[in-house]
Design a protein around this motif. Structure first.
Motif, PDB file in Angstrom:
ATOM      1  N   VAL A 184       0.851  -1.204   0.000  1.00  0.00           N
ATOM      2  CA  VAL A 184       0.000   0.000   0.000  1.00  0.00           C
ATOM      3  C   VAL A 184       0.880   1.246   0.000  1.00  0.00           C
ATOM      4  O   VAL A 184       0.634   2.205  -0.735  1.00  0.00           O
ATOM      5  CB  VAL A 184      -0.949   0.000   1.224  1.00  0.00           C
ATOM      6  CG1 VAL A 184      -1.653   1.352   1.381  1.00  0.00           C
ATOM      7  CG2 VAL A 184      -1.984  -1.126   1.103  1.00  0.00           C
ATOM      8  N   GLU A 185       1.932   1.229   0.823  1.00  0.00           N
ATOM      9  CA  GLU A 185       2.822   2.396   0.882  1.00  0.00           C
ATOM     10  C   GLU A 185       3.435   2.678  -0.487  1.00  0.00           C
ATOM     11  O   GLU A 185       3.472   3.825  -0.934  1.00  0.00           O
ATOM     12  CB  GLU A 185       3.923   2.170   1.925  1.00  0.00           C
ATOM     13  CG  GLU A 185       4.857   3.374   2.009  1.00  0.00           C
ATOM     14  CD  GLU A 185       5.842   3.308   3.164  1.00  0.00           C
ATOM     15  OE1 GLU A 185       6.047   2.216   3.733  1.00  0.00           O
ATOM     16  OE2 GLU A 185       6.411   4.370   3.498  1.00  0.00           O
ATOM     17  N   ASN A 192      -3.288  10.313  -5.627  1.00  0.00           N
ATOM     18  CA  ASN A 192      -3.978  11.547  -5.226  1.00  0.00           C
ATOM     19  C   ASN A 192      -4.884  11.205  -4.043  1.00  0.00           C
ATOM     20  O   ASN A 192      -5.967  10.638  -4.223  1.00  0.00           O
ATOM     21  CB  ASN A 192      -4.780  12.062  -6.438  1.00  0.00           C
ATOM     22  CG  ASN A 192      -5.684  13.222  -6.049  1.00  0.00           C
ATOM     23  OD1 ASN A 192      -5.612  13.740  -4.934  1.00  0.00           O
ATOM     24  ND2 ASN A 192      -6.545  13.629  -6.978  1.00  0.00           N
ATOM     25  N   ALA A 193      -4.452  11.600  -2.855  1.00  0.00           N
ATOM     26  CA  ALA A 193      -5.169  11.226  -1.624  1.00  0.00           C
ATOM     27  C   ALA A 193      -6.539  11.888  -1.544  1.00  0.00           C
ATOM     28  O   ALA A 193      -7.404  11.430  -0.796  1.00  0.00           O
ATOM     29  CB  ALA A 193      -4.327  11.596  -0.405  1.00  0.00           C
ATOM     30  N   ALA A 194      -6.736  12.954  -2.298  1.00  0.00           N
ATOM     31  CA  ALA A 194      -7.985  13.718  -2.184  1.00  0.00           C
ATOM     32  C   ALA A 194      -9.067  13.220  -3.140  1.00  0.00           C
ATOM     33  O   ALA A 194     -10.214  13.659  -3.075  1.00  0.00           O
ATOM     34  CB  ALA A 194      -7.701  15.199  -2.434  1.00  0.00           C
ATOM     35  N   ARG A 195      -8.731  12.300  -4.037  1.00  0.00           N
ATOM     36  CA  ARG A 195      -9.699  11.916  -5.086  1.00  0.00           C
ATOM     37  C   ARG A 195     -10.938  11.232  -4.498  1.00  0.00           C
ATOM     38  O   ARG A 195     -12.068  11.513  -4.914  1.00  0.00           O
ATOM     39  CB  ARG A 195      -9.023  10.999  -6.100  1.00  0.00           C
ATOM     40  CG  ARG A 195      -9.991  10.505  -7.154  1.00  0.00           C
ATOM     41  CD  ARG A 195      -9.302   9.800  -8.293  1.00  0.00           C
ATOM     42  NE  ARG A 195     -10.230   8.919  -8.988  1.00  0.00           N
ATOM     43  CZ  ARG A 195      -9.868   7.820  -9.615  1.00  0.00           C
ATOM     44  NH1 ARG A 195      -8.586   7.452  -9.641  1.00  0.00           N
ATOM     45  NH2 ARG A 195     -10.771   7.071 -10.222  1.00  0.00           N
ATOM     46  N   LEU A 232      -7.645   0.194 -12.491  1.00  0.00           N
ATOM     47  CA  LEU A 232      -6.534   0.887 -13.144  1.00  0.00           C
ATOM     48  C   LEU A 232      -5.468   1.197 -12.106  1.00  0.00           C
ATOM     49  O   LEU A 232      -5.752   1.331 -10.905  1.00  0.00           O
ATOM     50  CB  LEU A 232      -7.023   2.214 -13.757  1.00  0.00           C
ATOM     51  CG  LEU A 232      -8.094   2.103 -14.836  1.00  0.00           C
ATOM     52  CD1 LEU A 232      -8.525   3.495 -15.282  1.00  0.00           C
ATOM     53  CD2 LEU A 232      -7.535   1.309 -16.025  1.00  0.00           C
ATOM     54  N   LYS A 233      -4.228   1.349 -12.579  1.00  0.00           N
ATOM     55  CA  LYS A 233      -3.115   1.655 -11.666  1.00  0.00           C
ATOM     56  C   LYS A 233      -3.376   2.956 -10.891  1.00  0.00           C
ATOM     57  O   LYS A 233      -3.094   3.066  -9.699  1.00  0.00           O
ATOM     58  CB  LYS A 233      -1.827   1.783 -12.482  1.00  0.00           C
ATOM     59  CG  LYS A 233      -0.662   1.107 -11.812  1.00  0.00           C
ATOM     60  CD  LYS A 233       0.547   1.089 -12.702  1.00  0.00           C
ATOM     61  CE  LYS A 233       1.753   0.862 -11.778  1.00  0.00           C
ATOM     62  NZ  LYS A 233       2.999   1.066 -12.392  1.00  0.00           N
ATOM     63  N   ASP A 238      -4.568   6.020  -6.043  1.00  0.00           N
ATOM     64  CA  ASP A 238      -5.377   7.046  -5.371  1.00  0.00           C
ATOM     65  C   ASP A 238      -6.066   6.461  -4.131  1.00  0.00           C
ATOM     66  O   ASP A 238      -6.156   7.131  -3.093  1.00  0.00           O
ATOM     67  CB  ASP A 238      -6.426   7.618  -6.343  1.00  0.00           C
ATOM     68  CG  ASP A 238      -5.775   8.394  -7.485  1.00  0.00           C
ATOM     69  OD1 ASP A 238      -4.565   8.670  -7.385  1.00  0.00           O
ATOM     70  OD2 ASP A 238      -6.473   8.703  -8.474  1.00  0.00           O
ATOM     71  N   LEU A 239      -6.535   5.221  -4.243  1.00  0.00           N
ATOM     72  CA  LEU A 239      -7.185   4.594  -3.076  1.00  0.00           C
ATOM     73  C   LEU A 239      -6.182   4.362  -1.946  1.00  0.00           C
ATOM     74  O   LEU A 239      -6.481   4.603  -0.777  1.00  0.00           O
ATOM     75  CB  LEU A 239      -7.830   3.269  -3.487  1.00  0.00           C
ATOM     76  CG  LEU A 239      -9.278   3.383  -3.953  1.00  0.00           C
ATOM     77  CD1 LEU A 239      -9.731   2.087  -4.618  1.00  0.00           C
ATOM     78  CD2 LEU A 239     -10.213   3.715  -2.781  1.00  0.00           C
ATOM     79  N   CYS A 240      -4.993   3.902  -2.316  1.00  0.00           N
ATOM     80  CA  CYS A 240      -3.962   3.662  -1.288  1.00  0.00           C
ATOM     81  C   CYS A 240      -3.549   4.976  -0.630  1.00  0.00           C
ATOM     82  O   CYS A 240      -3.383   5.043   0.597  1.00  0.00           O
ATOM     83  CB  CYS A 240      -2.744   2.970  -1.892  1.00  0.00           C
ATOM     84  SG  CYS A 240      -3.073   1.247  -2.311  1.00  0.00           S
TER      85      CYS A 240
END
Ligand code: KG4
Ligand code: ZN
Length: 358
Positions: A184-185, A192-195, A232-233, A238-240
């Protein structure tokens, strides 16, 4: 003082020889990752058999690296719980056998105490007691007031999943492999943490308890809601990133509360210590450094190799106990039985409430 430590409570067979000054004279770790990878998680039966197969060779190798004889040891220590019972039995019986054959004191160590004291395992500087500890591993997520060897006051714990477990499940759901934390890291690096809007469970609530199952489930719902077919990658990244950011915010919020409580008891202390496998996460370290700066406390985290399971932390916890109460009071009886449930603070009340929502 020279102690041999053996760790076999999960998926690492590990041994180390450590001295009383905090020098790791020799250490060996055999990871079982390849054995468990096909199953996407640790299989207790597979783990126990692998420990059994490798532990004696590993201990011999470590002693050879240290260039000492078993009779030159002052004590032999092994993890006595909590952990997977098959592995714990292998480590404990090995330590007892060495102790019996060489007439050495035997110490059964609480695995969490090994993590809790790992930041003090340094030949250069030693963080002083008391300190506020955030212990984050595959099985636990706790905030503890660490007053000394064997002296712990639990301020908060998870009411459902441990954070490591949430990392591992998130990785599994997203199909990015095992072990989940490092996967995950790595995937989060360019994300994008905000997506995606992910919850911050327990944030803003009183107390210091944690909850991570809702965050894990939210990741699952978002992943299921994405267009059909392989993820998708960029979706995975973005989820991680979103998951890590949410976890970081929750940790910071809970630590804030814990610091208030900790300072009431110890106004002159200023150390916040991280431990356990999840503490190897560089994003979380940076996130908590921001909080530490805001609160004017020192953030101390062991090197990543001492965050994940290792034999040196077990030897060191034994050394701390021996230095604290003397060898005769520190040693355990050879009829010690492995303890699967073994809280660091037996007096701690149950977690505040169950079923918390974000
Ligand atoms: O302390 P540990 O090695 O074993 C237990 O006592 O459980 O912790 C293992 C946990 C696993 O859940 C693993 O995914 C997590 O630590 N972990 C990480 C990282 N490295 C290991 N979690 C997040 N980021 C990492 N870099
Ligand atoms: Zn551990």
């Amino acid at each position: 003082m020279i102690v041999l430590g053996i760790e076999t409570s999960c998926d690492e067979t590990a041994a180390a020889v450590v001295n009383g000054d905090g020098v790791i004279i020799a250490e060996t770790i055999l990871s079982q990752l390849d054995d468990h990878r096909p199953y996407g998680g640790v299989v207790p039966e597979v783990a126990a058999r692998a420990h059994l197969e490798h532990v004696d060779v590993l201990v011999s190798k470590t002693m050879a690296k240290a260039r000492i004889n078993f009779h030159e040891l002052d004590a032999v220590a092994a993890t006595g719980g909590p952990g997977l019972i098959g592995g714990v039995i292998v480590g404990i019986m090995t330590a007892k056998a060495i102790a019996t054959a060489c007439n050495l004191p035997f110490l059964a160590i609480n695995h969490m105490e090994g993590h809790a004291l790992s930041a003090r395992l340094s030949k250069v500087s030693r963080v002083a007691f008391p300190y506020l500890l955030l212990l984050m591993s595959g099985g636990h997520c706790q905030l503890l007031n660490v007053r000394g060897s064997g002296r712990y006051k639990r301020l908060g714990t998870t009411i459902d999943d441990a954070l490591g477990e949430a990392f591992d499940k998130t990785a599994k759901m997203l199909g990015i492999g095992y072990p989940g934390g490092p996967a995950v890291e790595a995937a989060a690096k360019n994300g994008n943490a905000a997506r995606f809007a992910l919850p911050r469970p327990m944030k803003g609530r009183p107390g210091c308890d944690f909850s991570f199952s809702g965050l894990k489930t939210a990741v699952r719902h978002i992943a299921l809601g994405l267009p059909e077919g392989p993820l998708l990658k960029t979706d995975i990244s973005d989820l991680c990133a979103g998951f890590q950011a949410a976890a970081g915010d929750v940790l910071a919020d809970r630590i804030n509360h814990a610091l208030d409580i900790f300072f009431t008891d110890h106004p002159d202390s200023n150390s916040l210590v991280l431990a356990g496998g999840v503490a190897a996460n560089q994003f979380l370290r940076k996130r908590l450094k921001i909080l530490a700066n805001q609160r004017s406390v020192d953030l101390i985290a062991p090197p990543a190799s001492l965050c994940t399971d290792n034999g040196a932390m077990i030897a060191w916890a034994a050394i701390e106990r021996i230095q604290d109460v003397g060898i005769e009071n520190a040693r355990d009886n050879l009829n010690f039985k492995p303890r699967p449930r073994w809280p660091l603070d037996p007096d701690a009340p149950k977690a505040a409430f169950a079923g918390a929502k974000a």
